[in-house]
Design a protein around this motif. Structure first.
Motif, PDB file in Angstrom:
ATOM      1  N   THR A 114     -12.392  29.753   6.201  1.00  0.00           N
ATOM      2  CA  THR A 114     -12.203  28.341   5.877  1.00  0.00           C
ATOM      3  C   THR A 114     -10.820  28.126   5.276  1.00  0.00           C
ATOM      4  O   THR A 114     -10.505  28.673   4.223  1.00  0.00           O
ATOM      5  CB  THR A 114     -13.269  27.850   4.886  1.00  0.00           C
ATOM      6  OG1 THR A 114     -14.568  28.016   5.478  1.00  0.00           O
ATOM      7  CG2 THR A 114     -13.049  26.383   4.547  1.00  0.00           C
ATOM      8  N   PHE A 115      -9.988  27.351   5.986  1.00  0.00           N
ATOM      9  CA  PHE A 115      -8.672  26.962   5.476  1.00  0.00           C
ATOM     10  C   PHE A 115      -8.818  25.541   4.928  1.00  0.00           C
ATOM     11  O   PHE A 115      -9.023  24.596   5.696  1.00  0.00           O
ATOM     12  CB  PHE A 115      -7.622  27.008   6.587  1.00  0.00           C
ATOM     13  CG  PHE A 115      -7.290  28.396   7.047  1.00  0.00           C
ATOM     14  CD1 PHE A 115      -6.166  29.051   6.583  1.00  0.00           C
ATOM     15  CD2 PHE A 115      -8.111  29.056   7.947  1.00  0.00           C
ATOM     16  CE1 PHE A 115      -5.862  30.334   7.006  1.00  0.00           C
ATOM     17  CE2 PHE A 115      -7.822  30.335   8.373  1.00  0.00           C
ATOM     18  CZ  PHE A 115      -6.690  30.976   7.905  1.00  0.00           C
ATOM     19  N   LYS A 116      -8.698  25.396   3.623  1.00  0.00           N
ATOM     20  CA  LYS A 116      -8.938  24.116   2.962  1.00  0.00           C
ATOM     21  C   LYS A 116      -8.042  23.023   3.535  1.00  0.00           C
ATOM     22  O   LYS A 116      -6.835  23.207   3.684  1.00  0.00           O
ATOM     23  CB  LYS A 116      -8.693  24.258   1.458  1.00  0.00           C
ATOM     24  CG  LYS A 116      -9.041  23.004   0.669  1.00  0.00           C
ATOM     25  CD  LYS A 116      -8.810  23.215  -0.812  1.00  0.00           C
ATOM     26  CE  LYS A 116      -9.134  21.956  -1.607  1.00  0.00           C
ATOM     27  NZ  LYS A 116      -8.887  22.146  -3.060  1.00  0.00           N
ATOM     28  N   ASN A 117      -8.669  21.870   3.850  1.00  0.00           N
ATOM     29  CA  ASN A 117      -7.985  20.691   4.406  1.00  0.00           C
ATOM     30  C   ASN A 117      -7.396  20.933   5.795  1.00  0.00           C
ATOM     31  O   ASN A 117      -6.646  20.094   6.296  1.00  0.00           O
ATOM     32  CB  ASN A 117      -6.875  20.194   3.472  1.00  0.00           C
ATOM     33  CG  ASN A 117      -7.418  19.673   2.164  1.00  0.00           C
ATOM     34  OD1 ASN A 117      -8.479  19.083   2.122  1.00  0.00           O
ATOM     35  ND2 ASN A 117      -6.677  19.896   1.083  1.00  0.00           N
ATOM     36  N   ILE A 118      -7.707  22.059   6.419  1.00  0.00           N
ATOM     37  CA  ILE A 118      -7.182  22.363   7.753  1.00  0.00           C
ATOM     38  C   ILE A 118      -8.330  22.549   8.749  1.00  0.00           C
ATOM     39  O   ILE A 118      -8.412  21.841   9.750  1.00  0.00           O
ATOM     40  CB  ILE A 118      -6.280  23.617   7.729  1.00  0.00           C
ATOM     41  CG1 ILE A 118      -5.102  23.391   6.766  1.00  0.00           C
ATOM     42  CG2 ILE A 118      -5.763  23.932   9.130  1.00  0.00           C
ATOM     43  CD1 ILE A 118      -4.238  24.608   6.566  1.00  0.00           C
ATOM     44  N   GLY A 119      -9.210  23.527   8.494  1.00  0.00           N
ATOM     45  CA  GLY A 119     -10.320  23.757   9.401  1.00  0.00           C
ATOM     46  C   GLY A 119     -10.935  25.133   9.225  1.00  0.00           C
ATOM     47  O   GLY A 119     -10.519  25.935   8.370  1.00  0.00           O
ATOM     48  N   ASP A 120     -11.948  25.434  10.067  1.00  0.00           N
ATOM     49  CA  ASP A 120     -12.666  26.704  10.019  1.00  0.00           C
ATOM     50  C   ASP A 120     -12.385  27.503  11.285  1.00  0.00           C
ATOM     51  O   ASP A 120     -12.300  26.953  12.392  1.00  0.00           O
ATOM     52  CB  ASP A 120     -14.171  26.458   9.905  1.00  0.00           C
ATOM     53  CG  ASP A 120     -14.537  25.753   8.614  1.00  0.00           C
ATOM     54  OD1 ASP A 120     -13.781  25.890   7.637  1.00  0.00           O
ATOM     55  OD2 ASP A 120     -15.579  25.063   8.594  1.00  0.00           O
ATOM     56  N   ILE A 121     -12.271  28.831  11.125  1.00  0.00           N
ATOM     57  CA  ILE A 121     -12.025  29.741  12.240  1.00  0.00           C
ATOM     58  C   ILE A 121     -13.125  30.788  12.256  1.00  0.00           C
ATOM     59  O   ILE A 121     -13.485  31.350  11.211  1.00  0.00           O
ATOM     60  CB  ILE A 121     -10.642  30.431  12.115  1.00  0.00           C
ATOM     61  CG1 ILE A 121      -9.522  29.385  12.238  1.00  0.00           C
ATOM     62  CG2 ILE A 121     -10.469  31.506  13.162  1.00  0.00           C
ATOM     63  CD1 ILE A 121      -8.137  29.974  12.071  1.00  0.00           C
ATOM     64  N   VAL A 122     -13.660  31.066  13.473  1.00  0.00           N
ATOM     65  CA  VAL A 122     -14.721  32.052  13.618  1.00  0.00           C
ATOM     66  C   VAL A 122     -14.624  32.676  14.998  1.00  0.00           C
ATOM     67  O   VAL A 122     -14.070  32.077  15.934  1.00  0.00           O
ATOM     68  CB  VAL A 122     -16.107  31.395  13.404  1.00  0.00           C
ATOM     69  CG1 VAL A 122     -16.407  30.410  14.514  1.00  0.00           C
ATOM     70  CG2 VAL A 122     -17.204  32.435  13.269  1.00  0.00           C
ATOM     71  N   PHE A 123     -15.154  33.901  15.168  1.00  0.00           N
ATOM     72  CA  PHE A 123     -15.245  34.560  16.467  1.00  0.00           C
ATOM     73  C   PHE A 123     -16.494  34.071  17.199  1.00  0.00           C
ATOM     74  O   PHE A 123     -17.570  33.959  16.607  1.00  0.00           O
ATOM     75  CB  PHE A 123     -15.336  36.077  16.306  1.00  0.00           C
ATOM     76  CG  PHE A 123     -13.996  36.764  16.296  1.00  0.00           C
ATOM     77  CD1 PHE A 123     -12.947  36.309  17.066  1.00  0.00           C
ATOM     78  CD2 PHE A 123     -13.791  37.891  15.518  1.00  0.00           C
ATOM     79  CE1 PHE A 123     -11.718  36.932  17.063  1.00  0.00           C
ATOM     80  CE2 PHE A 123     -12.566  38.528  15.504  1.00  0.00           C
ATOM     81  CZ  PHE A 123     -11.527  38.048  16.277  1.00  0.00           C
ATOM     82  N   ASN A 124     -16.349  33.778  18.515  1.00  0.00           N
ATOM     83  CA  ASN A 124     -17.529  33.437  19.310  1.00  0.00           C
ATOM     84  C   ASN A 124     -18.149  34.701  19.887  1.00  0.00           C
ATOM     85  O   ASN A 124     -17.721  35.826  19.582  1.00  0.00           O
ATOM     86  CB  ASN A 124     -17.173  32.431  20.406  1.00  0.00           C
ATOM     87  CG  ASN A 124     -16.166  32.998  21.399  1.00  0.00           C
ATOM     88  OD1 ASN A 124     -15.796  34.179  21.340  1.00  0.00           O
ATOM     89  ND2 ASN A 124     -15.709  32.146  22.309  1.00  0.00           N
ATOM     90  N   ASP A 125     -19.174  34.521  20.743  1.00  0.00           N
ATOM     91  CA  ASP A 125     -19.880  35.677  21.303  1.00  0.00           C
ATOM     92  C   ASP A 125     -18.988  36.506  22.210  1.00  0.00           C
ATOM     93  O   ASP A 125     -19.254  37.703  22.438  1.00  0.00           O
ATOM     94  CB  ASP A 125     -21.108  35.195  22.085  1.00  0.00           C
ATOM     95  CG  ASP A 125     -22.105  34.509  21.182  1.00  0.00           C
ATOM     96  OD1 ASP A 125     -22.086  34.800  19.967  1.00  0.00           O
ATOM     97  OD2 ASP A 125     -22.881  33.660  21.675  1.00  0.00           O
ATOM     98  N   GLU A 126     -17.932  35.896  22.768  1.00  0.00           N
ATOM     99  CA  GLU A 126     -17.025  36.619  23.661  1.00  0.00           C
ATOM    100  C   GLU A 126     -15.859  37.248  22.910  1.00  0.00           C
ATOM    101  O   GLU A 126     -14.960  37.819  23.527  1.00  0.00           O
ATOM    102  CB  GLU A 126     -16.495  35.662  24.726  1.00  0.00           C
ATOM    103  CG  GLU A 126     -17.586  35.057  25.599  1.00  0.00           C
ATOM    104  CD  GLU A 126     -17.024  34.057  26.588  1.00  0.00           C
ATOM    105  OE1 GLU A 126     -15.802  33.797  26.524  1.00  0.00           O
ATOM    106  OE2 GLU A 126     -17.798  33.539  27.417  1.00  0.00           O
ATOM    107  N   GLY A 127     -15.840  37.163  21.595  1.00  0.00           N
ATOM    108  CA  GLY A 127     -14.783  37.770  20.806  1.00  0.00           C
ATOM    109  C   GLY A 127     -13.512  36.951  20.746  1.00  0.00           C
ATOM    110  O   GLY A 127     -12.458  37.469  20.363  1.00  0.00           O
ATOM    111  N   LYS A 128     -13.602  35.665  21.113  1.00  0.00           N
ATOM    112  CA  LYS A 128     -12.433  34.794  21.044  1.00  0.00           C
ATOM    113  C   LYS A 128     -12.535  33.885  19.824  1.00  0.00           C
ATOM    114  O   LYS A 128     -13.621  33.577  19.352  1.00  0.00           O
ATOM    115  CB  LYS A 128     -12.321  33.944  22.315  1.00  0.00           C
ATOM    116  CG  LYS A 128     -12.020  34.765  23.564  1.00  0.00           C
ATOM    117  CD  LYS A 128     -11.828  33.850  24.771  1.00  0.00           C
ATOM    118  CE  LYS A 128     -11.498  34.650  26.021  1.00  0.00           C
ATOM    119  NZ  LYS A 128     -11.299  33.774  27.202  1.00  0.00           N
TER     120      LYS A 128
END
Length: 311
Positions: A98-112
């Motif tokens: 979680t980058f405050k005031n920017i957004g959230d980043i996560v890996f999907n099932d395909e590793g992207k």
């Protein structure tokens, strides 16, 4: 190291902020929009996206960190690399970054990498002070249909018999026209009389004033000189406290900030007609950023930095 804070600061002024060996946050300007379903008006803004293909170090983030923290450029790069290594380990473990005031980043099932932006902060400085609002639905078509339905049920018509029985109406109309013309003539005569009276009164007042000025004697006593030390604020870095549609509210804000110890002032209106108030102006970017962080912590979390050369 608060990496997201540095990235957030840079997104106000740049369209691309790269985290070396990780990816880049990009901004794209979007015009004002209207949601037809809710009648909600949204101000222009910058939409933030993330591209993991852009990983080359352009030096922007490292230089900014070095300037703010007063450390060498190489040390700033090492700090970023250490933080990136930690971020990647969190992602591989399935955690959400979680980058405050920017957004959230996560890996999907395909590793992207998947990025979900947040809209708590508008990085378009031109839209500062503009918020979304909802307008009620216009119902003129509904009333028009209701009126048409009533006309079908209750038709309105004038028969020839009624027209013949109302012959006296034409005489009333002639009398009304005659009275209107007469009233217009009397009104014009009255206005002319008032205008003549005003001109005479003004001429008499002017003559009396000239006479008094000629008879008056002025005695001007010199006053001791007063020395005022006025410090003029200069610089292209301005910490914005707010923007107001009514200039009177702008003056109240300046008075309030000055009572709190700030060198507040007005810097004019932006292109949207909003009058801007700043805490202070600075020559150097580093001094401005230090002051901005202090103001955000102690006085106003919504304060922001405007980089502009004032006339």
């Amino acid at each position: 190291m608060q990496l997201e804070t540095y990235i957030s600061d840079l997104l106000y002024r740049y369209e691309c902020v790269t985290i070396p060996e990780f990816g880049a946050f990009l901004t794209q300007r979007v015009s004002a929009t209207i949601e037809a379903t809710t009648n909600t008006f949204h101000a222009p803004k910058k939409v933030v996206s993330f591209n993991e293909q852009i990983q080359q170090n352009d030096g922007l983030l490292a230089h900014y960190i070095a300037d703010v923290e007063k450390i060498p450029f190489e040390l700033a790069n090492r700090k970023i690399a250490k933080r990136v290594k930690l971020l990647k380990s969190y992602l591989t473990q399935g955690e959400t970054l979680t980058f405050k005031n920017i957004g959230d980043i996560v890996f999907n099932d395909e590793g992207k990498i998947l990025f979900e932006p947040t809209y708590h902060l508008n990085y378009l400085t031109d839209s500062f002070g503009l918020s979304e609002f909802v307008t009620p639905t216009v119902t003129r078509e509904v009333y028009k249909k209701e009126a048409e339905a009533i006309e079908k049920v209750i038709p309105i018509a004038i028969t020839p018999e009624k027209r013949q029985s109302k012959s006296y109406l034409k005489y009333a109309a002639v009398a009304l026209i005659a009275l209107t013309i007469g009233g217009f003539g009397a009104s014009k005569y009255y206005v002319n009389q008032i205008e003549t009276h005003n001109q005479l009164a003004q001429r008499q007042a002017t003559q009396q004033l000239d006479s008094k000025i000629q008879q008056a004697t002025f005695n001007l006593n010199p006053f001791p000189a007063i020395t005022l030390n006025v410090t003029k604020q200069t610089g292209n870095y301005h910490i914005v406290a707010g923007a107001f549609r009514v200039e009177g509210n702008c003056d109240k804000k300046v008075k309030q900030l000055k009572s709190d110890g700030f060198s507040a002032r007005k810097i004019g209106a932006n292109k949207y007609g909003l009058h801007q108030v700043v805490y202070a102006s600075y020559e150097g970017r580093i001094d401005a950023l230090k002051s901005l962080r202090n103001i955000k912590k102690t006085h106003n979390s919504d304060a922001w930095l405007l980089v502009k050369k004032l006339d």
